[in-house]
Design an enzyme around this catalytic site. Sequence first.
Site, PDB file in Angstrom:
ATOM      1  N   CYS A 184       0.807  -1.224   0.000  1.00 53.20           N
ATOM      2  CA  CYS A 184       0.000   0.000   0.000  1.00 53.20           C
ATOM      3  C   CYS A 184       0.841   1.276   0.000  1.00 53.20           C
ATOM      4  O   CYS A 184       0.288   2.375  -0.116  1.00 53.20           O
ATOM      5  CB  CYS A 184      -0.948  -0.007   1.185  1.00 53.20           C
ATOM      6  N   HIS A 323      -2.724   7.774   6.410  1.00 53.65           N
ATOM      7  CA  HIS A 323      -3.037   6.476   5.808  1.00 53.65           C
ATOM      8  C   HIS A 323      -4.450   6.083   6.233  1.00 53.65           C
ATOM      9  O   HIS A 323      -5.231   5.606   5.416  1.00 53.65           O
ATOM     10  CB  HIS A 323      -2.011   5.440   6.233  1.00 53.65           C
ATOM     11  N   GLU A 334      -0.985   5.468  13.991  1.00 54.43           N
ATOM     12  CA  GLU A 334      -0.627   6.647  13.202  1.00 54.43           C
ATOM     13  C   GLU A 334      -0.803   7.925  14.018  1.00 54.43           C
ATOM     14  O   GLU A 334      -0.049   8.886  13.853  1.00 54.43           O
ATOM     15  CB  GLU A 334      -1.483   6.690  11.940  1.00 54.43           C
ATOM     16  N   LYS A 355      -9.731   8.223   2.754  1.00 63.01           N
ATOM     17  CA  LYS A 355     -10.203   6.862   2.479  1.00 63.01           C
ATOM     18  C   LYS A 355     -11.651   6.687   2.929  1.00 63.01           C
ATOM     19  O   LYS A 355     -12.339   5.772   2.480  1.00 63.01           O
ATOM     20  CB  LYS A 355      -9.313   5.831   3.163  1.00 63.01           C
ATOM     21  N   HIS A 360      -9.822   2.163   0.076  1.00 62.54           N
ATOM     22  CA  HIS A 360      -8.361   1.977   0.053  1.00 62.54           C
ATOM     23  C   HIS A 360      -7.943   1.397  -1.297  1.00 62.54           C
ATOM     24  O   HIS A 360      -8.210   0.240  -1.598  1.00 62.54           O
ATOM     25  CB  HIS A 360      -7.972   1.041   1.192  1.00 62.54           C
ATOM     26  N   PHE A 419       1.744  -3.733   4.020  1.00 59.96           N
ATOM     27  CA  PHE A 419       2.180  -5.033   4.511  1.00 59.96           C
ATOM     28  C   PHE A 419       3.660  -5.231   4.181  1.00 59.96           C
ATOM     29  O   PHE A 419       4.130  -4.833   3.122  1.00 59.96           O
ATOM     30  CB  PHE A 419       1.372  -6.158   3.858  1.00 59.96           C
TER      31      PHE A 419
END
Length: 432
Positions: A184, A323, A334, A355, A360, A419
């Site tokens: 991502c 994010h 975050e 988002k 996403h 990831f």
Amino acid sequence: MDKKKVVITGIGCITPLGNDIATFWDGIRNGRCGINTITRFDTSRLNVKVAGEVKDFDPGQYIDPREAKRLAIFSQYAVAAAKQAWVDAGYATLPEATEECPKPWHTVGATPVEGLDPYRVGCILGVGIGGKEIDDQGYKTLFEKGPRRLSPMTIPMLIANEGPGNVSIYLKAKGPVLTVSTACSASTDAIGVAMDMIRSGRADVMIAGGAESTIEEYCVGGFQAMHALSTTEDPTKACRPFDKERNGFIMAEGAAILIIESEEHAKARGAKIYAELAGYGAGGDAHHVCAPDPEASGIIHAEKMAIADAGIKPEDVQYINAHGTSTGLNDPMETCAAKAVFGEHAYKLKMSSTKSMTGHLLGATGALEAIVCTKAIVDNFYPPTINYNTPDPDCDLDCVPNKGIEAPLDIAMTNTLGFGGHNSSLIIRRYK
């Protein structure tokens, strides 16, 4: 040695909120939700029912329909968004539709740009997975009919590098053509690497961004098995970043492309300049293949690195496009990272997650959110986090709840995490 200043001169996108910049940005400004019930496949075997699908996209508008059949969906999105950005940057003119020219987007990139050395134009895209629907179709053919019935285009369509490869073909970019695949964070890293290509003198112009299309039963089922996706069936409430009741992220698809170039190159041709791409940072968690480091070491390093690269102070940053995935692990982590990097200033800046409106876009999400930051600076507008109803004490910064804010904005940061422990940040600054 002084670094070359890099500027953003063109933007294009295909998104769940609209298939051009004007429609997309109008959706962001008005807090619209682009998430809907999944139509791409039958969801009866899954608990997940919603996603951010691209709607009403016609690849034949941008590419000859016969050629479009040889491109996976993510490549179709990439070429369309890149053509939009190319026109927006002034490297091509979009003619009026006529009987002789019924599909004017087909003409974009058809001829070389006068005075532009194609070997000084490159393309770097972030792609997390690639042509997943081609994979699915190929396996079905393999198991039902055998390998001799596989299409000769199976491999050229599914591999991730065909996104930038096709863009380079359609826009005649013969400089560095690369794929970044850092989950991502992929398109954020693609933009950062492209910026460094220009700074180092390896290119004058870079087509940078990302593309993704993975709304397939296999991928959605895989993420569901990880308990990563929201199972809320109401599309308007499914993605709730920073809200205490959040329960997972929403898969989405699309493409986002930026044209970036050296300031001297842009000024020499009289280009309009949206903003300066000022800083890039990246850091690894070295913690877990899926879960983020609870101490946020990687994203803290990435943010500090981007700030230093831009030559600014932490307190200069006014807005963070987080994010903000709407997951239990990401959002508080975050928030902690912002406090670690910005100290007391964290409570003065604004940190929203768009988002909540787009879902996403996986490998393409960083580029789309870089576009959000660019347009936010141009418009002096702080985008909202919609669907925010129940405050979470672990996410106690100003997330611009539910309604955007009109206020001066000069410096924005955008963050992505992926990831594998990938963490990336970009600094975008008002051009002066």
